[in-house]
Scaffold this active site. Sequence first.
Site, PDB file in Angstrom:
ATOM      1  N   CYS A 126       0.856  -1.197   0.000  1.00 39.68           N
ATOM      2  CA  CYS A 126       0.000   0.000   0.000  1.00 39.68           C
ATOM      3  C   CYS A 126       0.891   1.245   0.000  1.00 39.68           C
ATOM      4  O   CYS A 126       1.913   1.299   0.669  1.00 39.68           O
ATOM      5  CB  CYS A 126      -0.870   0.000   1.244  1.00 39.68           C
ATOM      6  SG  CYS A 126      -2.040  -1.349   1.270  1.00 39.68           S
ATOM      7  N   SER A 160      -6.920  -1.589  10.439  1.00 34.24           N
ATOM      8  CA  SER A 160      -5.986  -1.466   9.344  1.00 34.24           C
ATOM      9  C   SER A 160      -5.196  -0.190   9.534  1.00 34.24           C
ATOM     10  O   SER A 160      -5.630   0.728  10.235  1.00 34.24           O
ATOM     11  CB  SER A 160      -6.784  -1.360   8.045  1.00 34.24           C
ATOM     12  OG  SER A 160      -6.042  -0.675   7.047  1.00 34.24           O
ATOM     13  N   GLU A 205      -8.588  -7.227  10.970  1.00 33.17           N
ATOM     14  CA  GLU A 205      -8.661  -5.770  10.970  1.00 33.17           C
ATOM     15  C   GLU A 205     -10.077  -5.336  10.586  1.00 33.17           C
ATOM     16  O   GLU A 205     -10.682  -5.874   9.658  1.00 33.17           O
ATOM     17  CB  GLU A 205      -7.644  -5.204   9.991  1.00 33.17           C
ATOM     18  CG  GLU A 205      -7.854  -5.638   8.566  1.00 33.17           C
ATOM     19  CD  GLU A 205      -6.856  -5.047   7.605  1.00 33.17           C
ATOM     20  OE1 GLU A 205      -5.711  -4.769   8.008  1.00 33.17           O
ATOM     21  OE2 GLU A 205      -7.226  -4.838   6.448  1.00 33.17           O
TER      22      GLU A 205
HETATM   23  C1  LIG Z   1      -4.373  -1.778   4.031  1.00 31.40           C
HETATM   24  C2  LIG Z   1      -4.605  -3.064   4.747  1.00 31.40           C
HETATM   25  C3  LIG Z   1      -5.000  -4.160   3.781  1.00 31.40           C
HETATM   26  O1  LIG Z   1      -5.644  -2.882   5.627  1.00 31.40           O
HETATM   27  C4  LIG Z   1      -3.424  -3.527   5.569  1.00 31.40           C
HETATM   28  O2  LIG Z   1      -2.415  -3.838   4.663  1.00 31.40           O
HETATM   29  C5  LIG Z   1      -2.931  -2.464   6.530  1.00 31.40           C
HETATM   30  O3  LIG Z   1      -2.217  -1.586   6.081  1.00 31.40           O
HETATM   31  O4  LIG Z   1      -3.313  -2.491   7.711  1.00 31.40           O
END
Ligand SMILES: CC(C)(O)[C@@H](O)C(=O)O
Length: 458
Positions: free
Chosen positions: A82, A373, A347
């Site tokens: 990300c 997350s 999460e």
């Molecule tokens: C973005 C996601 C999938 O929720 C995880 O990779 C995080 O950064 O906590």
Amino acid sequence: MPLARKEPRLDLLGLSLFGGPALPGIHPGCRKRGADGQLVDQGKALDPGKVMEAIGAYGQGLIDLEELHRAECHGLPGSGSCSAMFTACTMASVVEALGMALPGTASKPAATRDDPRTVTEQKRQDCVAVVAALFSLAEKGLSARKIITSKALENAVAVVYALGGSTNAVLHTLAIAHEAGIPETEFNIEDFHRVGQRVPLIGNVSPHGRYHMSDLDKIGGVPVVMRELLDAGLLHGDCMTVTGRTVAENLAGTPSVAALGHQDVLYPVSKPLAPAGNHILVLKGNLAPESAVCKLSGKTDIELTGPARCFDDEDAAFGAIMAGKIQKGDVLVIRYEGPKGSPGMPEMLSPGSALVGAGLGKYVALVTDGRFSGASHGIMVGHVTPEAAVGGPIGLLVDGDMVTVRPGSRELSVALSEEELAARRKEWKPPAPKPGSFGTLGKYASQVRSAHVGATTS
Ligand SMILES: CC(C)(O)[C@@H](O)C(=O)O
């Protein structure tokens, strides 16, 4: 991480190289042709967090399917983690601040916009540098435990707060300390809170800010953050690192934020994006006798008391949000999503993003024994312990109980007497194990410790 916890514990040489963040996406509606005919990004960057929020906005009819599809198609344009300060970039920054990665490597993107599937030349060079560093560590006998100390962990915590990083860093730094054989008396969740309350938010990065990890890289990456914190007396400069030099020695040639000139990605400690004490806070109260973790991401003066709306799993809560059944002022309670209860402590990105996408992020608190997350933001309280599955108070709540989230006094409480809670506890029965809670997950659930100590299993 070369810490494999065995008795006698391994204490190997090692270091970490992050594969790198992806670049942020560019919303096609925000590209205008410049005078030279080139498409110019007008600045509305996209990332997976924005995609999740678009789902919430679509559910409330705030955007149409075409706009949602545009966000999905452009949210992650190429290779890499990300692109924002979510958990991957947070932990990459943590490992670099811990001294277990070469300086400046955490922020280096995995690929370029023109060639999104090929690792960059810089990353290839970093791989070569890592091998050289490994041989140097061997010559110096610099094993992991000589680098991962409680002071190094405090440095990592300071960087998490400076950048507004993911609450998952609480779990992961506690677990790293555990695996590094650092006693809980030397580093625990209260230390995480203590160190963090001194550090202001200086990173203007998504999910709370405008920019992304590649933008931080352009101005010098994590070393600039560490230099700013070191100059402000918020970092231990004498910690050893995998370069064979100390943090202060590594930072000798790194510019401070002021020396960068005009930029909007990093703010000076003297004039932060948000004052210290408004990012991650560890809460307590009769709803969290051990602890809970609150993420404010720089929001100040937050306090909310409201009626609990209780759900025993994430999907049911998400469905209620998307059906418009959660109102401003509610406290959305999602339980039985803790390390043992779920099992695995998932999460709560979907419900949290749906709240933000629906415009409820500032008006509804989400309280859960699950985690968040790195993309989560709003009024988020997670890691509530003891979790519901072991009889924790969060499992005793019923709709309408008045729950108070008061970060200023580190409070997470419910307006119920001890007698009422005791009476409910007497009636409480552990629910049947969730589907899938057998085999490996069943073993995990039986061994995992509380999120209060990092949800470790050894
Ligand atoms: C973005 C996601 C999938 O929720 C995880 O990779 C995080 O950064 O906590």
